[in-house]
Structure formats: structure tokens, C-alpha cells
Design an enzyme around this catalytic site. Structure first.
Site, short mmCIF file in Angstrom:
data_model
loop_
_atom_site.label_atom_id
_atom_site.label_comp_id
_atom_site.label_asym_id
_atom_site.label_seq_id
_atom_site.Cartn_x
_atom_site.Cartn_y
_atom_site.Cartn_z
N SER A 95 55.11 13.69 -4.94
CA SER A 95 54.28 14.58 -5.76
C SER A 95 52.80 14.29 -5.49
CB SER A 95 54.64 14.40 -7.24
OG SER A 95 54.03 15.38 -8.03
N ASP B 231 62.76 22.18 -6.80
CA ASP B 231 61.59 21.52 -7.40
C ASP B 231 60.98 22.40 -8.49
OD1 ASP B 231 58.87 20.55 -7.88
OD2 ASP B 231 59.16 19.29 -6.12
N HIS C 271 62.12 17.88 -9.09
CA HIS C 271 60.85 17.33 -8.62
C HIS C 271 60.98 15.83 -8.34
CE1 HIS C 271 56.63 17.25 -7.89
NE2 HIS C 271 56.36 16.46 -8.90
#
Ligand SMILES: *[C@@H]1O[C@H](CO)[C@@H](O)[C@H](O)[C@H]1NC(C)=O
Ligand SMILES: *[C@@H]1O[C@H](CO)[C@@H](O)[C@H](O)[C@H]1NC(C)=O
Ligand SMILES: *[C@@H]1O[C@H](CO)[C@@H](O)[C@H](O)[C@H]1NC(C)=O
Ligand SMILES: *[C@@H]1O[C@H](CO)[C@@H](O)[C@H](O)[C@H]1NC(C)=O
Ligand SMILES: *[C@@H]1O[C@H](CO)[C@@H](O)[C@H](O)[C@H]1NC(C)=O
Length: 531
Positions: free
Chosen positions: A192, A404, A442
Site C-alpha cells: 500500500s 483490492d 488490500h
């Protein structure tokens, strides 16, 4: 039974072995406790120096509560060092090094997330338990909000790139001093925002790492922030008449997405292998004469269509790619929840406009343009090439969950192609490989085979440290033996619980190949082929 003399001999041998282990630990413990890390770094002061025995659970009473990290189990004997390091007049980072006694010679730096402010102790633990001299830092501020950035450009610079670079330089130096030996190879692991940090490092400090594992990278950061801010302007507040309830996204809208797209890969398993092939048509859910419940008004159909479309300027040029279908079960929790996305809100208030009363309700492409033009701290991170990094033989491994719910995986397809330009895939394979992880949310979790040794939470321990199942080991083998990964085989544990055993594994293909079912049991990795 052993004759008494043999039993005695065995017992003394055992004692000797035990005391030798104890003696070795004592020596390392002593080396750790007499180490003076602060003397090697200008502007550094020491917060912690401790020897931590394997099996200890560390607690962090002064860690910012919003980080949600109050304790961490440690699974290697190690020397823990925590420093404050000045990065400019008036800015500083909190740095941690976890140096294991059983050291492989490898160095590892870890990243952060969101717009935080939070040391990933779980990744320090993971890296050190795999023999890496591992470091992490707080990225220049504490906690998960953006208030520290307000009128503080140096803290924004720490966040954009400096915290990681300073921790790499510090960590490499300290490991050399403590072990009295230089590291062999240097690695990075992050997801991320952490994925973005890795790529920023390859761009700005191409010598820092030999191998970078970047998950769900938040690249093209300014536009990512705008893309996330826009959802609130699409959905409106949860009180608005056309607001789509959370439960609708999680049940019948998601079911319609799967009805339209799940079997494109020839298997109905709730996982869309390649969502770029899914052109979801929400108008099938339009309320009609026969359908008056579990259906969408024309305005709501438009909302859904907008969410699954590219975000563009009025001129038609792209700001950020569409959300990928399949992610809605979790994306609704934050992005479509009828409230401003906190990271975007804070970024505009405290960084882009330095105006805490800026109102996010009226966010528009003009704001997106302003953020991109300002590019605070040079945070953009959207290189079209990484020539210096590539030329020195360093490697980049990217992965992105195809469900995601925070950063659309379509952005990684775009980023890879942006770097590729007119070059061939085989040429790119020499230094960058991108794996699309079906059924992963995610960075972790989801219905797919998402456990890849990517750091993070507890399930990581369940996959062995081998290149087939573990991205970090795959990277080490690529850098050290020249053996590049052709695929990454992810693992799904029953109920995501390692002790319940493996539910299934699946081989996630190297972009642009996609996973296709070729027959047999779909839970068998061999029933699929990368095409
Ligand atoms: C962050 O928290 C640490 C303690 O965990 C503290 O030592 C440090 O001063 C804090 N940093 C800032 C910028 O407030
Ligand atoms: C809607 O209901 C009417 C009357 O029951 C029926 O004749 C028609 O076939 C239905 N249409 C659809 C699309 O199901
Ligand atoms: C922001 O603007 C909206 C729409 O104009 C308004 O309803 C809301 O109260 C404003 N919020 C704040 C915090 O001023
Ligand atoms: C925001 O937009 C709404 C609706 O378009 C408008 O009524 C309102 O006046 C705007 N608020 C601000 C603060 O510009
Ligand atoms: C898996 O989790 C669900 C929900 O938490 C639970 O109902 C079920 O019994 C669990 N299955 C196993 C095999 O533990």
C-alpha cells in the site's frame, strides 16, 4: 534403556550442548547491551536498547493508540534498538532495528501504510524471525491522521521519502557495527503506502536496495488521494435519498458482479481471476415493473457505473483508473460508506490547502489538479523508468490483490505498462515482475489464496520460507541465485486459520499472463494454467 554410563554421558552431552547455546546467547546479549548505537549517528538519541529472547511479547505503552499496535510477539532472539533521529531542524523520525542473533547476513527495511505514522512491528518480527537484520520507522510522525503535516513541510518530506532513506542508512551502519560484518544483500518489504515507498526508493535512491517487494503500491499518489476523495461526491452522505445501503453492496450487488463475471475464468468459486475482463453492467439491477426490492434506481445505477469507470478530467484525460469489480464487499466499508475518506480529507486539509476547515463535500477535479500540481514533498511516485536501479541489477517484485478495496489493482496494470513503454515483456522480466493475486483484498485477506509471505499478520507463519510460496524468499533467490519467480503460489488456510490446515493453493501468474482453469479440481493449483 541405556546403560547408566551411557545415560550419564548422554546427560552431560545434553548439558554441554545446552550451556553452549546459553553461552552463545549470553555473548550476543552482552554485545547488544554494551552497544552504543547513538554514537554512530549524528542527531540520534536512544529510546530503547534491549536484548529480547525468543518467545517474548513486547508491549509498546507509549505507541500512539490510533496505530492499534500495543504488543508484538517476538520469535527470534534479537537485539532491539529504538532511536529518535533528527531529519531536519524541527523534524525527526522514530526508528527501530530488530537485529537477530541468528543472522543470515541479509538486511531488510519495512514500510508504513495509509498516511501513517505507525511502525509495523509485525513486519519487524517477521523479518527478524527469517534471519534479516530488520528496520522500520514511524515515517516522521505518530498515529494515523494527517494533523502532523499541518504547516510542516519537513514532516511531509519525511513521509514522502526521507524517513525510509534515513532508516536504511542508519540500519545498514548499525548492523555493520553490531555484527562487525557488512550485510550481504539489502531488501525492502512493504504494501500500500509501503509499496509506494519501495518504488520511490528505487527512483530516488537506486542503491538502497538489491530487491524490493512492493505490494498494492500507492503510486501516482496525488491522483490516488483524489480518486479516493471522489467517492464521497459520488455516493453523497448516507442520509441522501439515493444512497446505496452498505448491505446492498455486500449482498445482491456483489452477487450480480459474480453472476456476470465469476465464470469468465471457467470456475464458479467466488473469485474473479482477472477483473480487467469483467465489464460489469449495473443496469441489470434497475428496478422495474417486476422488481421492486433488491434493485437500483436510475440514479443509483449511474452511481455504480461511475464507481466502475475511469476517473477523468472534463477534457477526458485520465486521473486514475476505475475500481475493479469484485472489491465492493469491502470497498463499501470505507470508500462508499457515505462519509469522506479520512486519508484524503486530511491530505487536502493539512497538506494541499493547509486549511483545516476545507470542506470535502465539494471536492472536484479542480482539487485533483491542485494536488497534482503541488506534488507535496515530491510524493507523486510515478516513474516511467528506473534505469539506475535496473542497471545495477536490482530487482522489483510487485503484487496486487485483484479484489483490492482501497487501491484499484487496475492502477498496477497501468503502472507496469507505463514503465514498460515500448519495451518487450521479456526485457522487463529481467528486472521487474508483477503478480496479480486473485481473491485478495488490500494487501491481505480475502476469499483467494492470499497468504504469500508478504508480511503483516499471523497467517504469514503458515507458509514455509521457500520461493514458491513466499515473495520475500522468491526475491532473495532472484537477487542471490538469479532464479526469478515464474509465479507465486498463494495459500488459503481453512477459515484463514493456519492450525486448521490448507484449504487450497493457487499459482498467481506473472503479468500479463492470466490464470485459466484447464480442468480438474479447481482447488488444485495444477488445474490452472498461466496463459
Ligand atoms: C512518537 O512516539 C514516540 C514513542 O513511541 C516518541 O518517542 C516520539 O517522540 C513521538 N514522535 C513525535 C514526532 O511526536
Ligand atoms: C413481468 O411480469 C409480467 C406479469 O407477471 C410478465 O408477463 C413478464 O414476463 C415479466 N417480465 C419479466 C422480464 O420477468
Ligand atoms: C460542507 O458542505 C456541505 C454542503 O455545502 C454542508 O452540508 C456541510 O455542512 C459542510 N461541512 C462543514 C464541516 O462545514
Ligand atoms: C457545495 O456544493 C453544493 C451542491 O452542489 C452547494 O449547494 C454548496 O453551496 C457548495 N458548498 C460550498 C462550500 O461551496
Ligand atoms: C469457520 O468460521 C466460521 C465463522 O466464524 C464458523 O462458523 C465455522 O465453524 C468455522 N469452521 C471451522 C472449521 O472452524
Amino acid at each position: 534403556m541405556l546403560p547408566p554410563f551411557l545415560a550419564n554421558m548422554f546427560a552431560s552431552f545434553l548439558l554441554l550442548a545446552l550451556s553452549q547455546t546459553a553461552a552463545a546467547s549470553t555473548a550476543f546479549e552482552k554485545k547488544c547491551l554494551t552497544f552504543r548505537p547513538e554514537k554512530y549517528m549524528d542527531g540520534a538519541t536512544r529510546n530503547v536498547l534491549q536484548y529480547v529472547a525468543k518467545g517474548t511479547t513486547l508491549t509498546f505503552p507509549d505507541n500512539d493508540a490510533t496505530c492499534g499496535r500495543t504488543s508484538q510477539a517476538v520469535s527470534a532472539d534479537l537485539c532491539r534498538i529504538a532511536l529518535e533521529i533528527e531529519t531536519s531542524e524541527g523534524s525527526k523520525i522514530t526508528f527501530e532495528a530488530w537485529f537477530p542473533e541468528d543472522w543470515s547476513g541479509r538486511f531488510l527495511a519495512t514500510g508504513n501504510g495509509g498516511i501513517d505514522g505507525c511502525i509495523k512491528y509485525e513486519d519487524l518480527s517477521y523479518g527478524s524471525s527469517r534471519g534479516f537484520a530488520t528496520v522500520g520507522a514511524n515515517n516522521g510522525h505518530n498515529g494515523t491522521t494527517g494533523t502532523a503535516f499541518y504547516n510542516d513541510p519537513e514532516t511531509v518530506i519525511d513521509f514522502a521519502w526521507r524517513s525510509l532513506h534515513v532508516s536504511v542508512e542508519t540500519g545498514k551502519k548499525l548492523s555493520r557495527k553490531l555484527y562487525k560484518e557488512s550485510y550481504t544483500k539489502s531488501y525492502y518489504l512493504g504494501c500500500s503506502l509501503g509499496g509506494r515507498q519501495g518504488i520511490k526508493s528505487a527512483e530516488k535512491f537506486p542503491n538502497d536496495f538489491d530487491g524490493i517487494v512492493a505490494g498494492a503500491p500507492g503510486v501516482d499518489f496525488n491522483n490516488l488521494v483524489s480518486w479516493r476523495a471522489r467517492f464521497y461526491t459520488i455516493t453523497g452522505p448516507s442520509t441522501s435519498p439515493d444512497f446505496i445501503p452498505v448491505s446492498a453492496w455486500k449482498t445482491w450487488i456483489h452477487e450480480e458482479v459474480l453472476r456476470q463475471c465469476d465464470t469468465i475464468d471457467r470456475v464458479k468459486d467466488g473469485i474473479i481471476e482477472d477483473p480487467s475482463l469483467c465489464h460489469f453492467n449495473p443496469s441489470t439491477l434497475l428496478c422495474g415493473r417486476n422488481t421492486t426490492s433488491d434493485c437500483l434506481s436510475p440514479t443509483q445505477v449511474k452511481q455504480v457505473a461511475t464507481i466502475f469507470s475511469d476517473y477523468k478530467y472534463p477534457s477526458g484525460s485520465l486521473i486514475f483508473p476505475a475500481m475493479q469489480p469484485g472489491s465492493e464487499i469491502n470497498a463499501v466499508d470505507r470508500l462508499y460508506a457515505g462519509a469522506p475518506f479520512p486519508y484524503s480529507k486530511d491530505w487536502f486539509k493539512y497538506v494541499v490547502y493547509s486549511n483545516p476547515s476545507w470542506n470535502e463535500s465539494n471536492f472536484s477535479t479542480a482539487d485533483a489538479r491542485a494536488a497534482e500540481a503541488l506534488n507535496p514533498g515530491d510524493i507523486r511516485t510515478y516513474p516511467s523508468k528506473l534505469r539506475k536501479f535496473e542497471r545495477r541489477g536490482a530487482k522489483l517484485l510487485m503484487y496486487h490483490g485483484q479484489q483490492d478495496n482501497q487501491i484499484t489493482s487496475f492502477n498496477s496494470n497501468r503502472f507496469y505498462e507505463h514503465m514498460r513503454g515500448s519495451r518487450g515483456y521479456a526485457e522487463m522480466d529481467e528486472w521487474v515482475r508483477f503478480f496479480r493475486v486473485s481473491g485478495m483484498f488490500h494487501c491481505s485477506s480475502g476469499p483467494g489464496a492470499w497468504v504469500l509471505g508478504q508480511g503483516g499478520n499471523a497467517a504469514q507463519a503458515g507458509v514455509g520460507f521457500n520461493a514458491q510460496h513466499n515473495v520475500l524468499k522468491a526475491m532473495a533467490d532472484w537477487v542471490e541465485k538469479g532464479v526469478a519467480p515464474a509465479y507465486i503460489e498463494g495459500t488459503k488456510f481453512v477459515n484463514d486459520t493456519v492450525t486448521l490446515g490448507v484449504d487450497f493453493t493457487r499459482r498467481h501468474c506473472k503479468y500479463p499472463a492470466r490464470n485459466t482453469f484447464i480442468g480438474g479440481d479447481y482447488k488444485d493449483a495444477a488445474s490452472w494454467e498461466c496463459q
